[in-house]
Design an enzyme around this catalytic site. Structure first.
Site, PDB file in Angstrom:
ATOM      1  N   ALA A  14      53.085  40.154  29.140  1.00  0.00           N
ATOM      2  CA  ALA A  14      54.508  39.886  28.964  1.00  0.00           C
ATOM      3  C   ALA A  14      54.737  38.420  29.309  1.00  0.00           C
ATOM      4  CB  ALA A  14      55.320  40.789  29.880  1.00  0.00           C
TER       5      ALA A  14
ATOM      6  N   GLY B 132      50.718  43.321  29.868  1.00  0.00           N
ATOM      7  CA  GLY B 132      51.426  44.034  28.804  1.00  0.00           C
ATOM      8  C   GLY B 132      50.628  44.073  27.507  1.00  0.00           C
TER       9      GLY B 132
ATOM     10  N   GLU C  65      48.354  46.923  27.930  1.00  0.00           N
ATOM     11  CA  GLU C  65      49.173  48.148  27.849  1.00  0.00           C
ATOM     12  C   GLU C  65      49.578  48.435  26.402  1.00  0.00           C
ATOM     13  OE1 GLU C  65      51.789  46.516  30.889  1.00  0.00           O
ATOM     14  OE2 GLU C  65      51.453  48.299  32.091  1.00  0.00           O
TER      15      GLU C  65
ATOM     16  N   GLU D  83      48.341  41.676  36.688  1.00  0.00           N
ATOM     17  CA  GLU D  83      49.681  41.524  37.284  1.00  0.00           C
ATOM     18  C   GLU D  83      49.623  41.301  38.794  1.00  0.00           C
ATOM     19  OE1 GLU D  83      48.799  43.849  35.113  1.00  0.00           O
ATOM     20  OE2 GLU D  83      50.384  44.171  33.628  1.00  0.00           O
TER      21      GLU D  83
HETATM   22  N1  DAK Z   1      53.417  34.423  29.727  1.00  0.00           N
HETATM   23  C1  DAK Z   1      53.867  33.203  29.376  1.00  0.00           C
HETATM   24  N2  DAK Z   1      53.065  32.208  28.976  1.00  0.00           N
HETATM   25  C2  DAK Z   1      51.744  32.446  28.950  1.00  0.00           C
HETATM   26  C3  DAK Z   1      51.183  33.706  29.312  1.00  0.00           C
HETATM   27  C4  DAK Z   1      52.098  34.728  29.712  1.00  0.00           C
HETATM   28  N3  DAK Z   1      51.696  35.962  30.040  1.00  0.00           N
HETATM   29  N4  DAK Z   1      49.843  33.622  29.175  1.00  0.00           N
HETATM   30  C5  DAK Z   1      49.577  32.380  28.747  1.00  0.00           C
HETATM   31  N5  DAK Z   1      50.708  31.676  28.601  1.00  0.00           N
HETATM   32  C6  DAK Z   1      50.857  30.289  28.151  1.00  0.00           C
HETATM   33  C7  DAK Z   1      50.407  29.325  29.253  1.00  0.00           C
HETATM   34  O1  DAK Z   1      51.448  29.124  30.192  1.00  0.00           O
HETATM   35  C8  DAK Z   1      50.091  28.102  28.425  1.00  0.00           C
HETATM   36  O2  DAK Z   1      51.296  27.481  28.083  1.00  0.00           O
HETATM   37  P1  DAK Z   1      51.502  25.862  28.324  1.00  0.00           P
HETATM   38  O3  DAK Z   1      51.179  25.617  29.744  1.00  0.00           O
HETATM   39  O4  DAK Z   1      50.487  25.276  27.376  1.00  0.00           O
HETATM   40  O5  DAK Z   1      52.918  25.649  27.930  1.00  0.00           O
HETATM   41  C9  DAK Z   1      49.517  28.682  27.146  1.00  0.00           C
HETATM   42  O6  DAK Z   1      49.973  30.038  27.065  1.00  0.00           O
HETATM   43  C10 DAK Z   1      47.992  28.708  27.137  1.00  0.00           C
HETATM   44  O7  DAK Z   1      47.549  29.343  28.328  1.00  0.00           O
HETATM   45  P2  DAK Z   1      46.527  28.663  29.364  1.00  0.00           P
HETATM   46  O8  DAK Z   1      46.599  27.181  29.316  1.00  0.00           O
HETATM   47  O9  DAK Z   1      46.732  29.327  30.668  1.00  0.00           O
HETATM   48  O10 DAK Z   1      45.138  29.129  28.698  1.00  0.00           O
HETATM   49  P3  DAK Z   1      43.745  29.410  29.422  1.00  0.00           P
HETATM   50  O11 DAK Z   1      42.780  29.637  28.299  1.00  0.00           O
HETATM   51  O12 DAK Z   1      43.451  28.389  30.471  1.00  0.00           O
HETATM   52  O13 DAK Z   1      43.956  30.796  30.211  1.00  0.00           O
HETATM   53  C11 DAK Z   1      44.687  33.087  30.409  1.00  0.00           C
HETATM   54  C12 DAK Z   1      44.199  31.939  29.477  1.00  0.00           C
HETATM   55  C13 DAK Z   1      45.063  34.257  29.523  1.00  0.00           C
HETATM   56  C14 DAK Z   1      43.546  33.506  31.357  1.00  0.00           C
HETATM   57  C15 DAK Z   1      45.886  32.556  31.247  1.00  0.00           C
HETATM   58  O14 DAK Z   1      46.854  31.999  30.352  1.00  0.00           O
HETATM   59  C16 DAK Z   1      46.566  33.630  32.037  1.00  0.00           C
HETATM   60  O15 DAK Z   1      46.116  33.994  33.117  1.00  0.00           O
HETATM   61  N6  DAK Z   1      47.697  34.138  31.524  1.00  0.00           N
HETATM   62  C17 DAK Z   1      48.501  35.090  32.225  1.00  0.00           C
HETATM   63  C18 DAK Z   1      47.886  36.444  32.180  1.00  0.00           C
HETATM   64  C19 DAK Z   1      48.724  37.441  32.953  1.00  0.00           C
HETATM   65  O16 DAK Z   1      48.945  37.314  34.155  1.00  0.00           O
HETATM   66  N7  DAK Z   1      49.239  38.436  32.226  1.00  0.00           N
HETATM   67  C20 DAK Z   1      50.078  39.457  32.846  1.00  0.00           C
HETATM   68  C21 DAK Z   1      51.535  39.027  32.786  1.00  0.00           C
HETATM   69  S1  DAK Z   1      52.637  40.239  33.534  1.00  0.00           S
HETATM   70  C22 DAK Z   1      57.343  45.692  30.821  1.00  0.00           C
HETATM   71  C23 DAK Z   1      56.429  45.495  29.845  1.00  0.00           C
HETATM   72  C24 DAK Z   1      55.303  44.735  30.092  1.00  0.00           C
HETATM   73  C25 DAK Z   1      55.122  44.156  31.311  1.00  0.00           C
HETATM   74  C26 DAK Z   1      56.036  44.330  32.294  1.00  0.00           C
HETATM   75  C27 DAK Z   1      57.148  45.106  32.044  1.00  0.00           C
HETATM   76  N8  DAK Z   1      58.500  46.477  30.595  1.00  0.00           N
HETATM   77  C28 DAK Z   1      58.582  47.291  29.438  1.00  0.00           C
HETATM   78  C29 DAK Z   1      59.605  46.342  31.505  1.00  0.00           C
HETATM   79  C30 DAK Z   1      53.956  43.338  31.508  1.00  0.00           C
HETATM   80  C31 DAK Z   1      53.828  42.402  32.471  1.00  0.00           C
HETATM   81  C32 DAK Z   1      52.772  41.406  32.311  1.00  0.00           C
HETATM   82  O17 DAK Z   1      52.048  41.392  31.345  1.00  0.00           O
END
Ligand code: DAK
Length: 257
Positions: free
Chosen positions: A65, A108, A111, A131
């Site tokens: 997400a 997400g 999921e 997360e």
């Molecule tokens: N959200 C926003 N931006 C994201 C992102 C994300 N989840 N993942 C990556 N990006 C963005 C980065 O910020 C970066 O943007 P800029 O800095 O260039 O503006 C760009 O995408 C490229 O990412 P990286 O520079 O970080 O790329 P790397 O190859 O170095 O790393 C990575 C890739 C996937 C390992 C890293 O980006 C990362 O750790 N991303 C976050 C992964 C994460 O924590 N995902 C879980 C998020 S929480 C719900 C439904 C769903 C959910 C909750 C509620 N409901 C129905 C209520 C779900 C929650 C989640 O998923």
């Protein structure tokens, strides 16, 4: 449709939905999920379509997400945003959905993959529920579906550490149907889709419903608890710190508050 691309008959009876926010690694914001929901509702009603493939791009199916859009939200903001209605409608799609995954399928994104019915993965695919690293927990079924898919011990490890699973590991644990070379994942998804599309759409739909019923009998209760706890993390300083740290590209300092 701004954030997805829909091709109704990419192959006879097979529709393709492509998630299309490449710069953000297909981070799932409410608009994107609503577009997916609208597309699935329309495809479900379209008699010419029998199987649906959902994919991202080579780098990412979806990296979760959109953290930037969630970071400052309160628990009540999240409750009122009520994204679950959209996710629930996606889950109710009657036609079979194949996820074709390359690169990241995280949070997400993972999921979303588990909400689909079958999964073809490129050897580059990485699955995970990270997360916990940003101070929250899975909120769209991860604690329930991952546990059912890979078993309790592995789900605990993955969700409590945020570690990723490689495509091969995901295959070993039964999360994906097949792993193929990077160039082949979409082709392989179409091969599977075309095989199913030749069969009786009525029987396919009824079989899908019955399989899901066995899988979902106790799911609602689990999902309800997961949702409450997910909202609750947005009342914590740790969630604010975790998401802020991600955006600022630094390590979070969790205080347990
Ligand atoms: N959200 C926003 N931006 C994201 C992102 C994300 N989840 N993942 C990556 N990006 C963005 C980065 O910020 C970066 O943007 P800029 O800095 O260039 O503006 C760009 O995408 C490229 O990412 P990286 O520079 O970080 O790329 P790397 O190859 O170095 O790393 C990575 C890739 C996937 C390992 C890293 O980006 C990362 O750790 N991303 C976050 C992964 C994460 O924590 N995902 C879980 C998020 S929480 C719900 C439904 C769903 C959910 C909750 C509620 N409901 C129905 C209520 C779900 C929650 C989640 O998923």
């Amino acid at each position: 449709m701004e954030l997805i691309k829909v091709t109704e008959q990419k192959e006879p009876h097979v529709a393709l939905i492509e998630l299309n926010r490449p710069k953000e690694l297909n981070a799932l914001n409410p608009q994107l999920m609503q577009e997916v929901r609208d597309a699935l509702v329309a495809l479900d009603k379209n008699d010419a379509v029998r199987v649906i493939i959902i994919t991202g791009n080579e780098q990412a199916f979806a990296a979760g997400a959109d953290i930037k859009q969630m970071a400052d939200k309160s628990a009540i903001d999240m409750l009122l945003l009520d994204q679950f209605t959209t996710w629930d409608q996606i889950r109710k799609t009657k036609k079979p959905i194949i996820a074709a995954v390359s690169g990241f399928a995280l949070g997400g994104g993972c999921e979303f993959v588990m909400t689909c019915d079958m999964v073809i993965a490129s050897e580059t695919a990485k699955f995970g529920q990270p997360e916990i690293k940003i101070g929250t927990i899975p909120g769209a079924g991860g604690t329930q579906r991952l546990t059912k898919a890979v078993g309790k011990a592995k789900a605990m490890e993955l969700i409590l550490t945020g570690r990723f699973l490689s495509a091969e590991e995901a295959h070993f644990y039964g999360l994906v149907n097949k792993v193929v070379p990077k160039e082949m994942y979409l082709h392989e998804a179409f091969t599977l889709a075309k095989e199913i599309a030749q069969l009786s759409p009525v029987a396919v739909q009824l079989a899908k419903e019955a399989i899901n019923r066995s899988f979902e009998t106790h799911l609602d209760e689990g999902l309800t608890l997961e949702r409450k706890n997910f909202y609750l993390t947005f009342a914590s300083a740790d969630q604010k710190e975790g998401m802020k740290a991600f955006i600022e590209k630094r390590k979070p300092e969790f205080k347990g508050q």
